[in-house]
Design a protein around this motif. Structure first.
Motif, PDB file in Angstrom:
ATOM      1  N   LYS A  13       0.898  -1.300   0.002  1.00 18.31           N
ATOM      2  CA  LYS A  13       0.082  -0.040  -0.003  1.00 18.31           C
ATOM      3  C   LYS A  13       0.885   1.133  -0.002  1.00 18.31           C
ATOM      4  CE  LYS A  13      -4.165  -0.319   2.089  1.00 18.31           C
ATOM      5  NZ  LYS A  13      -5.304  -0.606   2.924  1.00 18.31           N
ATOM      6  N   ASN A  14       0.704   2.084  -0.818  1.00 13.28           N
ATOM      7  CA  ASN A  14       1.556   3.157  -1.107  1.00 13.28           C
ATOM      8  C   ASN A  14       0.660   4.511  -0.198  1.00 13.28           C
ATOM      9  OD1 ASN A  14      -0.367   4.325  -2.566  1.00 13.28           O
ATOM     10  ND2 ASN A  14       0.501   4.127  -4.575  1.00 13.28           N
ATOM     11  N   ARG A  15       1.722   5.697  -0.516  1.00  8.57           N
ATOM     12  CA  ARG A  15       1.109   6.935   0.448  1.00  8.57           C
ATOM     13  C   ARG A  15      -0.438   7.363   0.134  1.00  8.57           C
ATOM     14  NH1 ARG A  15       5.747  11.060   0.866  1.00  8.57           N
ATOM     15  NH2 ARG A  15       4.315  12.685   0.371  1.00  8.57           N
ATOM     16  N   ALA A  16      -0.806   7.013  -1.132  1.00  8.95           N
ATOM     17  CA  ALA A  16      -1.791   7.445  -1.682  1.00  8.95           C
ATOM     18  C   ALA A  16      -3.166   6.202  -1.161  1.00  8.95           C
ATOM     19  CB  ALA A  16      -2.022   7.437  -3.257  1.00  8.95           C
ATOM     20  N   SER A  33       8.325  10.787  -9.989  1.00 12.24           N
ATOM     21  CA  SER A  33       7.742  11.732  -9.152  1.00 12.24           C
ATOM     22  C   SER A  33       8.734  12.215  -7.925  1.00 12.24           C
ATOM     23  CB  SER A  33       6.377  11.067  -8.500  1.00 12.24           C
ATOM     24  OG  SER A  33       6.752  10.157  -7.697  1.00 12.24           O
ATOM     25  N   ASP A  55       8.584   6.274  -0.986  1.00 13.65           N
ATOM     26  CA  ASP A  55       7.246   6.766  -0.552  1.00 13.65           C
ATOM     27  C   ASP A  55       6.789   7.914  -1.397  1.00 13.65           C
ATOM     28  OD1 ASP A  55       5.678   5.825   1.491  1.00 13.65           O
ATOM     29  OD2 ASP A  55       6.583   6.912   3.036  1.00 13.65           O
ATOM     30  N   ALA A  65       4.341  10.105  -3.576  1.00 16.62           N
ATOM     31  CA  ALA A  65       3.162  10.364  -3.431  1.00 16.62           C
ATOM     32  C   ALA A  65       2.083  10.149  -4.477  1.00 16.62           C
ATOM     33  CB  ALA A  65       2.817  11.987  -3.085  1.00 16.62           C
ATOM     34  N   ASP A  66       2.583   9.815  -5.712  1.00 16.07           N
ATOM     35  CA  ASP A  66       2.060   9.147  -7.034  1.00 16.07           C
ATOM     36  C   ASP A  66       1.016   7.957  -6.549  1.00 16.07           C
ATOM     37  OD1 ASP A  66       2.773   9.320 -10.344  1.00 16.07           O
ATOM     38  OD2 ASP A  66       1.341   7.835  -9.289  1.00 16.07           O
ATOM     39  N   GLU A  67      -0.201   8.011  -7.020  1.00 17.35           N
ATOM     40  CA  GLU A  67      -0.992   7.017  -6.683  1.00 17.35           C
ATOM     41  C   GLU A  67      -0.911   5.614  -7.141  1.00 17.35           C
ATOM     42  OE1 GLU A  67      -4.786   7.684  -9.615  1.00 17.35           O
ATOM     43  OE2 GLU A  67      -5.062   8.356  -7.405  1.00 17.35           O
TER      44      GLU A  67
END
Lengths: 363, 284, 335
Positions: free
Chosen positions: A244-247, A264, A280, A282-284
């Motif tokens: 799971k990423n930051r988005a 990014s 990390d 921020a790109d979804e």
């Protein structure tokens, strides 16, 4: 018999004495024998570097690039000791390490890889993880495959009621550094227990040497999980967890997802700081644990011929060499990072003068 | 002891049978794992041997095929170079130990040789790295060979010493009576008399350093290509076995077995040759 | 042929006195120099390891030897986990190997069928020469999976009430390292013990047999007591070899600096931590600490080898070894 003994003795005295005679002034290669450049360090980019090494022998037959993957920690140590022509690391050297090195060192970014969670659970091909749960697995707080938190993330997976065998690096590693830096930002307990950097303290598990060793161990041991570079997991046929990423999106470690992370992150920081981490994004659509790999070499050349050969090789690697990246699951350097690499290479000096032309577009 | 033998003979006979059976069992237990090692090396190694193994360089990671030509050459080069350094010095030191055996120097050196023979080889690698590699500013074939030579020295010196001491003094006295000097005696009488044993001892010393891996990790390092000179790092079968065994690639595992087979064959041939030399020409 | 004086005499022909004397002197000097090199090499090894270890000895003091944590990144360095791993693996290896090796030795000298003795002896000698890295390859690829799937579950099922047989069943670990060490030192201990048993005078054996003893009575009552300290020496040599072995152990020990009390769990040994970390230690203290582990290793093997040699020499006494045996024995002693 006497004569033979004397000759043997003199021969071995000579053999012993010769390296000290020619130690510093390493003789350049003659026309017939190629020049040997020695590099050592990170295992994360090793498949790509070994491909470059084989290809570059065709591009420039007078140069052989001998790269040995013995871990980022070893790359830093040995380039600091001056026993290799270049070191390689995925964790940029700290200011302290740079200060302690006897010569000034330059970081050249070479490629982008990703740290993936490779696992070996019979019947399980897909696994979703968050940074928090991954951290707790590697801290030993999540000990079984059917732990409630893993079940919550993977409601449809057939998770066995068995203990998890954690596999971690036993050597100083940029792969560990990328992973631990990432986990430390998401799990408060991580920094206190394991710490971040090339040699964290894993409270549980089994240690293995290099990305190669961790992959081999996970491949051979059912119910294990380890963290390795993407290409190792793919070449060994191991399934990899989506993270799971930051988005808040679960992203599989694909080239595209790493590419987005590289683009990014590098576009925001590439100009500000010398050393870049690609964690990390921020790109979804970005995979969160991407790692930028560097070659580290002395800024001031000891031997003009070798330094020039090395600079030429690295120039080739960050330009033409990038076309081999995709086949091996590495992301070619984004333009911002290629520019960074060029700038680093132009810093190289021989006798105080720049080694490469400063203005030329291509050289 | 006499009281022990009062036990009834049949009981003692039974005990003897049981003990013999236990010893045979011990031999079986000992040979099973040892032969298993040889069996695996032979089976997996033979399956992976090919012409390209002997003629080609390693391929890039993950690509199938390639060989270990440079590693085979590297091992041979390392061992020859180490022998060139270690054997002459070792033999000369051994002769000195035997001919001047009662001097304090000889006693100190003999003790040093025994201690040196027991030093873990990894320590030799660490020291050669710190003293030679860092000073020369590169890993090199020569540094690796130097580390191996240090391991050979005590073996050759002590073998020569022990064998030279078995040469009867009557021979020395006879030569002395003929007016020969002590070193002429040492070389022409003692060395010549003990030659077959010393030759065998040297072969065994060579066989032993053939397999030494730990001291090469920080000295000879490894090389994807042929080394162009003794000042370059070199590949070796030992280090390649270690590297390939720890990798996740089946193809590399297969090559590690093949390399192990070649290495074991080299060691076994040297051992058998040493045995042959020791047995000498068959009596008519 | 070599013992024929006729073969020797021609080369000892008299020559002019003066040049001969100078040649003689220079040759003695050469021999002496070569002997000195052996001594100096040892001295240089000891001094440079000690020199490298100085920062750690100064900074960490005795706490280093008893420190349980190994965290180079934070300068928290203790050698106890490595001492523990080395001693546990070596002792377990000895426990497994010595009884078997003794059986083999007795087989070879007293109890075995004579026609089998020679080939078995030759095979044992040959196996002593197989390189450690080959045993490591076998252990990593064949033995470890075997332990994981069969031996370790069985041990836990039947002996799990002992904490030493409880733990993760992953194949690699202290047990795997101990077993591969046992296999490796078995030929060494066996051929050294055989050497010692053979040195027991034949008259003693014959005397026993003449009194009506069985061959086993002779072994038990005469040969073994006579050779006791020599066998102990052989065991110590085996221990020295186990302590010093690097590659095979590094490949299967599991590389974790911790003390768990379980044989199944991964551990670390002194040699394997040097092999793994020496090339990459960047801080001065880390390098020094590894060198200090080297110093401990040096002292440990020194003590065991010296003790072993004294014991073996006591039994062998003035018994002159025949030329035939010497090189083979040297080979094992050194290993």
């Amino acid at each position: 018999m006497i004569r033979l003994a004397v000759i043997c003795f003199l021969a071995c005295v000579l053999a012993l004495a010769s390296p000290f005679g020619c130690s510093r002034a390493n003789p350049g290669p003659t026309e017939s024998s190629p020049r040997m450049l020695v590099g050592a360090g990170a295992t994360l980019p090793f498949p790509l570097y070994s491909k470059w090494s084989a290809e570059y022998a065709r591009v420039d037959p007078t140069v052989r690039v001998n790269y040995q993957s013995i871990g980022s920690g070893a790359g830093i140590r040995q380039v600091s000791d001056g026993v290799v022509d270049f070191g390689a690391t995925d964790e940029p050297m700290s200011d302290e390490q740079l200060d302690r090195a006897p010569v000034k060192l330059v970081h050249v970014p070479t490629t982008v890889g990703a740290v993936v969670f490779a696992f070996n659970v019979p019947g399980l091909r897909d696994l979703a993880l968050t940074a928090e749960v991954a951290a707790d697995i590697f801290l030993g707080n999540v000990q079984r495959w059917d732990d409630a938190r893993l079940r919550a993330l993977n409601p449809n997976a057939a998770l066995p009621d068995e203990p998890i065998t954690v596999v971690h690096r036993a050597d100083g590693s940029g792969t560990s550094a990328a992973l631990t830096t990432y986990l430390a930002t998401h799990n408060d307990k991580w920094s206190a227990t394991a710490g971040s950097g090339t040699a964290p303290r894993f409270p549980v598990g089994v240690g293995a040497k290099g990305n190669e060793g961790v992959t081999a161990f996970v491949k051979a041991t059912p119910l294990s999980v380890g963290y390795v570079e993407l290409v190792y997991a793919r070449q060994a046929g191991l399934p990899m967890a989506r993270v799971k990423n930051r988005a808040g999106v679960l992203v599989a470690p694909t080239l595209d997802a790493i590419d987005r992370a590289a683009k990014s992150v590098s576009s925001t920081v590439a100009t500000s700081t010398e050393r870049v981490m690609l964690l990390d994004s921020a790109d979804e659509g970005a995979y969160p644990i991407a790692a930028l790999s560097y070659v580290v070499l002395p800024r001031d050349a000891r031997d003009a011929g070798r330094a020039e050969a090395l600079a030429r090789f690295l120039w080739w690697a960050v330009h033409d060499g990038q076309r081999f990246a995709r086949d091996l699951d590495y992301v070619p350097l984004p333009p911002a990072l290629v520019a960074r690499a060029e700038r680093a290479l132009r810093e190289l000096r021989v006798d105080g003068r720049p080694l490469l032309p400063q203005a030329a577009e291509r050289w | 002891m006499t009281t022990e033998l009062d036990v009834a003979y049949p009981a003692r006979k039974l005990a003897a049978r049981l003990a013999t059976a236990a010893c045979c069992a011990a031999v079986a237990i000992a040979l099973v794992p040892l032969l298993a090692v040889l069996f695996y090396v032979a089976k997996r190694g033979l399956g992976a041997l090919s012409v390209s193994f002997f003629t080609e360089l390693p391929r890039p990671v993950g690509e199938r095929g390639g060989g270990m030509a440079n590693a085979i050459g590297g091992t041979i080069e390392l061992v020859l170079l180490a022998s060139a350094m270690g054997i002459p010095i070792g033999i000369a030191a051994g002769l000195f130990l035997a001919e001047y055996r009662t001097t304090r120097l000889a006693r100190v050196v003999r003790f040093s040789a025994d201690v040196l023979a027991g030093v873990p080889s990894i320590i030799v690698g660490v020291v050669v790295y710190a003293t030679v590699v860092v000073r020369m500013q590169h890993f090199s074939t020569l540094a690796g060979a130097g580390a191996l030579a240090i391991l050979m020295l005590p073996l050759v010196a002590r073998t020569t010493d022990e064998l030279a001491r078995t040469v009867p003094d009557s021979l020395r006295e006879a030569a002395l009576a003929l007016g020969a000097s002590r070193w002429r005696i040492a070389i022409h009488v003692v060395l010549r008399t003990a030659a077959p044993g010393i030759r065998a001892g040297c072969m065994l010393a060579v066989a032993r350093v053939c397999g030494e891996t730990a001291p090469l990790l920080f000295t000879a390092f490894n090389n994807r290509f042929w080394n162009e000179s003794f000042a370059d790092p070199t590949s070796s079968l030992q280090v390649q076995i270690f590297t390939y065994a720890m990798s996740p690639y089946d193809d590399w595992h297969a090559q590690a077995w093949a390399a192990a087979l070649v290495l074991v064959a080299m060691v076994v041939v040297l051992n058998l040759a040493a045995r042959r030399v020791l047995r000498g020409p068959k009596p008519a | 042929m070599v013992n024929d004086p006729a073969a020797i005499s021609p080369s000892v022909r008299p020559i002019d006195e003066a040049p001969r004397a100078s040649v003689d002197r220079s040759l003695v000097a050469l021999g002496g120099a070569a002997a000195c090199i052996v001594g100096l090499v040892l001295l240089a090894l000891a001094v440079s390891v000690l020199g490298m270890a100085l920062p750690s000895i100064r900074e960490l003091g005795f706490g280093f030897v008893v420190g349980r944590h190994w965290d180079p990144a934070h300068g928290d360095l203790g050698a106890l986990p490595f001492l523990y791993g080395t001693i546990v693996t070596s002792v377990v290896a000895l426990l497994v190997a010595v009884p078997v090796a003794l059986g083999v030795a007795i087989f070879l000298t007293d109890l075995g069928p004579p026609p089998l003795r020679r080939p078995v002896a030759a095979l044992v000698e040959l196996l002593a020469a197989v390189p450690g890295v080959v045993y490591g390859l076998w252990a990593a690829i064949v033995l470890a999976p075997l332990l994981r799937t069969t031996l370790e579950p069985a041990l836990e099922a039947h002996l799990g009430f002992l904490p030493m047989f409880r733990g993760p069943k992953v194949g690699v670990g202290l047990l795997c390292a101990s077993l591969v060490l046992a296999v490796m030192i078995l030929p060494t201990v066996a051929s050294m013990s055989r050497e010692v048993l053979r040195a027991v005078p034949t008259e003693l054996r014959e005397g026993g047999l003449a009194l009506g003893a069985t061959r086993w009575d002779v072994v038990r009552r005469i040969v073994l007591p006579h050779a006791k300290s020599g066998i102990f020496g052989a065991v110590l040599l085996g221990f020295g070899r186990a302590v010093g072995e690097t590659m095979a152990v590094a490949m299967v020990v599991g590389s974790r600096p911790e003390i768990t009390g379980s044989l199944l769990s991964p551990g670390y040994t002194m040699t394997s931590v040097i092999a793994n970390e020496f090339a990459e230690a960047t801080s001065v203290l880390h390098v020094a600490a590894l060198a200090e582990i080297g110093v401990l290793l040096f002292v440990l093997t020194f003590a065991f080898n010296v003790a072993a040699r004294i014991l073996v020499a006591k039994v062998r006494g003035s018994e002159s070894a025949t030329a035939r045996d010497v090189p083979a024995r040297e080979d094992h002693e050194a290993a």
